[in-house]
Design a protein around this motif. Structure first.
Motif, PDB file in Angstrom:
ATOM      1  N   ARG A 143     -25.447 -39.928  33.363  1.00  0.00           N
ATOM      2  CA  ARG A 143     -25.274 -40.244  31.944  1.00  0.00           C
ATOM      3  C   ARG A 143     -25.084 -41.735  31.741  1.00  0.00           C
ATOM      4  N   LYS A 144     -24.259 -42.370  32.560  1.00  0.00           N
ATOM      5  CA  LYS A 144     -24.034 -43.804  32.420  1.00  0.00           C
ATOM      6  C   LYS A 144     -25.324 -44.583  32.635  1.00  0.00           C
ATOM      7  N   GLU A 145     -26.148 -44.125  33.590  1.00  0.00           N
ATOM      8  CA  GLU A 145     -27.409 -44.821  33.843  1.00  0.00           C
ATOM      9  C   GLU A 145     -28.400 -44.571  32.712  1.00  0.00           C
ATOM     10  N   ALA A 146     -28.329 -43.410  32.063  1.00  0.00           N
ATOM     11  CA  ALA A 146     -29.192 -43.149  30.907  1.00  0.00           C
ATOM     12  C   ALA A 146     -28.864 -44.113  29.770  1.00  0.00           C
ATOM     13  N   LYS A 147     -27.575 -44.415  29.588  1.00  0.00           N
ATOM     14  CA  LYS A 147     -27.189 -45.394  28.573  1.00  0.00           C
ATOM     15  C   LYS A 147     -27.776 -46.759  28.893  1.00  0.00           C
ATOM     16  N   ARG A 148     -27.641 -47.177  30.139  1.00  0.00           N
ATOM     17  CA  ARG A 148     -28.141 -48.496  30.520  1.00  0.00           C
ATOM     18  C   ARG A 148     -29.654 -48.568  30.318  1.00  0.00           C
ATOM     19  N   THR A 149     -30.364 -47.513  30.691  1.00  0.00           N
ATOM     20  CA  THR A 149     -31.818 -47.487  30.502  1.00  0.00           C
ATOM     21  C   THR A 149     -32.167 -47.561  29.023  1.00  0.00           C
TER      22      THR A 149
ATOM     23  N   MET B 220     -32.047 -44.282  37.068  1.00  0.00           N
ATOM     24  CA  MET B 220     -31.654 -43.089  36.317  1.00  0.00           C
ATOM     25  C   MET B 220     -32.324 -41.849  36.886  1.00  0.00           C
ATOM     26  N   ALA B 221     -33.598 -41.960  37.217  1.00  0.00           N
ATOM     27  CA  ALA B 221     -34.334 -40.808  37.749  1.00  0.00           C
ATOM     28  C   ALA B 221     -33.719 -40.313  39.050  1.00  0.00           C
TER      29      ALA B 221
ATOM     30  N   SER C  64     -36.065 -40.861  24.446  1.00  0.00           N
ATOM     31  CA  SER C  64     -35.853 -39.919  25.549  1.00  0.00           C
ATOM     32  C   SER C  64     -34.518 -40.156  26.230  1.00  0.00           C
ATOM     33  N   ALA C  65     -34.200 -41.422  26.484  1.00  0.00           N
ATOM     34  CA  ALA C  65     -32.930 -41.746  27.144  1.00  0.00           C
ATOM     35  C   ALA C  65     -31.749 -41.354  26.265  1.00  0.00           C
ATOM     36  N   LYS C  66     -31.897 -41.532  24.956  1.00  0.00           N
ATOM     37  CA  LYS C  66     -30.818 -41.132  24.045  1.00  0.00           C
ATOM     38  C   LYS C  66     -30.608 -39.625  24.077  1.00  0.00           C
ATOM     39  N   ALA C  67     -31.714 -38.869  24.122  1.00  0.00           N
ATOM     40  CA  ALA C  67     -31.591 -37.413  24.190  1.00  0.00           C
ATOM     41  C   ALA C  67     -30.893 -36.989  25.477  1.00  0.00           C
ATOM     42  N   LEU C  68     -31.255 -37.614  26.597  1.00  0.00           N
ATOM     43  CA  LEU C  68     -30.585 -37.325  27.869  1.00  0.00           C
ATOM     44  C   LEU C  68     -29.117 -37.717  27.803  1.00  0.00           C
TER      45      LEU C  68
END
Length: 505
Positions: free
Chosen positions: A411-417, A387-388, A438-442
């Motif tokens: 965004r898709k990787e933020a969901k997976r994280t 994600m980073a 944090s990932a949800k906010a992103l």
């Protein structure tokens, strides 16, 4: 035809003294006697009682004011969605389809008959408005479908059901009065559960079946499977809600497929991917089917709200009608298509594959013997690193289509994280929980950006249609400009949010 209503009620074990005086309950001016109804209900289930195991009941009832077929689907403790259909000899097809994710095509046959003499009372306010219905039931139950076994049972109980729109605190006030009078809540969730327990072959009359308690997760495999099981259960429970068209049900079912697929992908060191990858592929297919029409619905709602904020002087031409026509044309038939998917064999095969995976999990050695915090922490850090890289790559690009696409991938990787951190929260604790937030906010910020990208594409399409019809395109330009500004604000806010997140798990 069938109709649906939400039932909010409390159940109590009736005492010989009958119904306590409820006129002192705040807001209740009188208790009105509505007479006695004789109810005769036959309950249907599979041979292995799959509906009862899920606290779902399907019955054919005569007598009373609502004779017919009743399907009750649990929503929360004391809350159920009740679907009615007219009387017929066999379970109506629509109700059968609503429990298909539970029955998986198994036959529905009579399992119990309950005959009830019901004393009905209305609790009314000082204007005569009905606040709740209270029923004192004398029940006689017998088990069906098992000749020569079991035994009949009799008991009394009290049901209190809130009227539509009643004060949510009313049932709490009634409960307080009931307990003060020595009336205790029922130990059974429904009449059918009580009947099946009391009439079970070879068991004492007062036996109560307790649901099995799942052992606490110990290994990494246990934690991943517990998370996967929760998502499978969500899929099955949301199936009838999607068929009924209940608000947000498609979105929630889609999220459950993503969570489950994400967990299977992230924890390949825990579960054998030779088994999980094919299941993940089918989950991707189901998620795509659930998405048909959903993205369009989101855009339509976004445009409608945006238009509400545009001053009337800036609205040129039949803009709202044009947007409504576009929305109906693009969204029409999506729900019918989705119900057809849920009726199909491929969907049932996916549910069966999930059941098999959970019943005989393909756990790898690290999932059985590795320390959960170490094994799952490594998987979460791997997702976070991916994600980073995607976020930093997107931020390095100039504004435009390439950045839009890069932000969508981030965004898709933020969901997976987020989902992998959710599964790892029990063994990892606060660090994983903080990463989930944090990932949800992103994800939410990037999701708003992607919605803006898609909305601008939709506005270009609608503007072309308006131009071809000789209508002004001015207002679509206003809306486009506002969406463009919103996307720029998101892109400006993203670096700050990312700096607060990139410390990692």
């Amino acid at each position: 035809m069938a109709d649906t209503r939400r039932e909010i009620e409390r159940k109590y074990e009736s005492k010989d003294s009958g119904l306590p005086d409820l006129t002192g309950v705040p807001g209740v001016a009188a208790v009105v006697d509505k007479g006695v109804a004789h109810l005769d209900a036959t309950y249907y289930d599979t041979a292995d009682q799959r509906l009862a195991a899920a606290s779902v009941t399907l019955r054919r009832r005569t007598g009373g004011s609502d004779a017919g077929w009743h399907l009750k689907l649990p929503v929360a403790p004391g809350v159920r969605d009740e679907v009615h259909a007219p009387l017929s000899d066999r379970p109506p097809r629509r109700l059968v389809r609503l429990v298909r994710s539970r029955t998986r095509g198994a036959a529905l046959e009579p399992v119990a008959r309950l005959v009830t003499d019901r004393e009905v009372h209305d609790l009314v306010d000082d204007r005569g408005g009905v606040l709740a219905e209270v029923a004192v039931d004398a029940v006689c139950a017998e088990r069906l479908g098992e000749p020569g076994v079991g035994h009949p049972a009799q008991w009394s109980e009290i049901e209190v059901e809130a009227a539509d729109g009643a004060d949510p605190g009313l049932l709490d006030a009634i409960d307080k009065r009931m307990r003060k009078a020595g009336v205790r809540p029922s130990r059974s969730s429904s009449k059918l559960a009580h009947a099946l327990a009391r009439t079970a072959p070879g068991k004492p009359r007062e036996t109560r079946r307790r649901p099995p308690v799942a052992p606490a997760p110990v290994t990494a495999g246990d934690h991943v499977l517990a998370y996967a099981r929760a998502q499978r259960d969500a899929l099955v429970a949301l199936d009838p809600q999607v068929r009924l068209g209940l608000p947000d049900s498609v979105h929630r079912m889609r999220v459950a497929t993503r969570r489950l697929r994400g967990a299977l992908r992230s924890y390949r060191a825990v579960l054998d991917r030779a088994v999980t990858d094919p299941v993940g592929g089918e989950l991707k297919w189901l998620g795509a089917e659930l998405g048909v029409g959903r993205d369009h619905e989101v855009i339509g709602e976004r445009l409608s709200l945006a238009l509400d904020d545009v001053p009337r002087r800036l609205i040129a031409g039949p803009v709202r009608t044009r947007l409504r026509t576009w929305s109906h044309a693009r969204g029409g038939g999506s729900r019918r298509r989705l119900v057809a998917v849920l009726d199909g064999g491929r969907y049932l095969a996916l549910l069966a594959a999930l059941d098999d995976l959970l019943a005989e999990p393909p756990t790898r050695p690290r999932g059985r013997t590795g320390k959960p915090a170490k094994v799952m922490g490594k998987a979460v850090r791997k997702d976070f690193g991916r994600m980073a890289r995607l976020i930093e790559r997107a931020l390095a690009l100039p504004p435009g289509p390439d950045r839009d696409l890069a932000l969508h991938e981030a965004r898709k990787e933020a969901k997976r994280t987020r989902y992998s951190a959710e599964a790892a929260t029990p063994p990892l604790g606060d660090p994983a929980a903080a990463l989930v937030r944090s990932a949800k906010a992103l994800q939410n910020l990037l999701g708003d950006h992607q919605d803006s990208v898609m909305t601008r594409e939709a506005l270009r399409e609608v503007a072309r249609q308006a131009h071809a019809a000789g209508e002004s395109g001015f207002t679509y330009g206003v809306l486009y400009g506002r969406e463009e500004r919103r996307a720029a604000e998101i892109e400006a806010a993203l670096p700050t949010l990312w700096r607060a997140t990139r410390g990692g798990p």
